[in-house]
Scaffold this active site. Structure first.
Site, PDB file in Angstrom:
ATOM      1  N   ILE A  53       1.674   2.591   2.818  1.00 34.09           N
ATOM      2  CA  ILE A  53       0.196   2.841   2.259  1.00 34.09           C
ATOM      3  C   ILE A  53      -0.617   3.964   2.865  1.00 34.09           C
ATOM      4  O   ILE A  53      -1.193   4.827   2.124  1.00 34.09           O
ATOM      5  CB  ILE A  53      -0.578   1.385   2.352  1.00 34.09           C
ATOM      6  CG1 ILE A  53       0.059   0.473   1.529  1.00 34.09           C
ATOM      7  CG2 ILE A  53      -1.916   1.725   1.870  1.00 34.09           C
ATOM      8  CD1 ILE A  53      -0.459  -1.066   1.749  1.00 34.09           C
ATOM      9  N   CYS A  54      -0.351   4.033   4.179  1.00 30.96           N
ATOM     10  CA  CYS A  54      -0.869   5.339   4.736  1.00 30.96           C
ATOM     11  C   CYS A  54      -0.386   6.672   4.101  1.00 30.96           C
ATOM     12  O   CYS A  54      -1.112   7.663   4.097  1.00 30.96           O
ATOM     13  CB  CYS A  54      -0.881   5.288   6.325  1.00 30.96           C
ATOM     14  SG  CYS A  54      -1.709   3.811   7.052  1.00 30.96           S
ATOM     15  N   THR A  55       0.873   6.499   3.982  1.00 33.17           N
ATOM     16  CA  THR A  55       1.377   7.687   3.597  1.00 33.17           C
ATOM     17  C   THR A  55       1.174   8.177   2.123  1.00 33.17           C
ATOM     18  O   THR A  55       0.518   9.270   1.700  1.00 33.17           O
ATOM     19  CB  THR A  55       3.075   7.601   3.483  1.00 33.17           C
ATOM     20  OG1 THR A  55       3.291   7.430   4.863  1.00 33.17           O
ATOM     21  CG2 THR A  55       4.057   8.807   3.003  1.00 33.17           C
TER      22      THR A  55
END
Length: 148
Positions: free
Chosen positions: A43-45
């Protein structure tokens, strides 16, 4: 989270693009602060790739975009190079920035900090604060309403 209208706290920290002194930008240009839990997670990516892919939209408002988490500078550099992030990833040593911006932790801190996005207006106050992976359109909409 900080309330809308709160004066944004200044900080100085190391980043993938050198030392960031937020005081050099507060009151001069809009700032988008993206607190994300961990480098190299799905999700961060996805969230930071969306920022990278929307560079022109942020540039239209001369917005400084910063990703912030407690990862090491080396972890940030690897993550940034791997995905071609052209905006600074800030190392929040000792969680000082997270605390200044009243960003909580997830699962008792085991998975890092919460995912929170702030848009700071040209006047240095918080114009937008939201948890989660926010769409670019939301942040750009706030930037478009920020008086010059």
């Amino acid at each position: 989270m900080l309330a809308i209208g709160t004066k944004a706290p200044a900080f100085t920290a190391e980043s993938t693009q050198g030392t960031i002194r937020l005081a050099d930008h507060l009151g001069k240009r809009p700032i988008v602060l993206i607190f994300y839990p961990k480098d190299n997670t799905p999700i961060c990516t996805k969230q930071l790739c969306a920022v990278r892919d929307s560079k022109a939209q942020y540039a239209d408002y001369d917005a400084l975009v910063l990703g912030v988490n407690p990862g090491s500078l080396e972890e940030h550099r690897h993550f940034s190079q791997k995905f071609g992030y052209d905006f600074p990833l800030v190392t929040d040593t000792g969680d000082a920035i997270r605390r200044q911006y009243d960003v909580g932790q997830t699962l008792f801190g085991l998975l890092g900090q919460q995912r929170v996005v702030y848009v700071i207006g040209r006047d240095g106050t918080v114009r937008y604060a939201a948890r989660g992976n926010r769409p670019t359109a939301e942040m750009v909409s706030v930037l478009s309403r920020d008086p010059e």
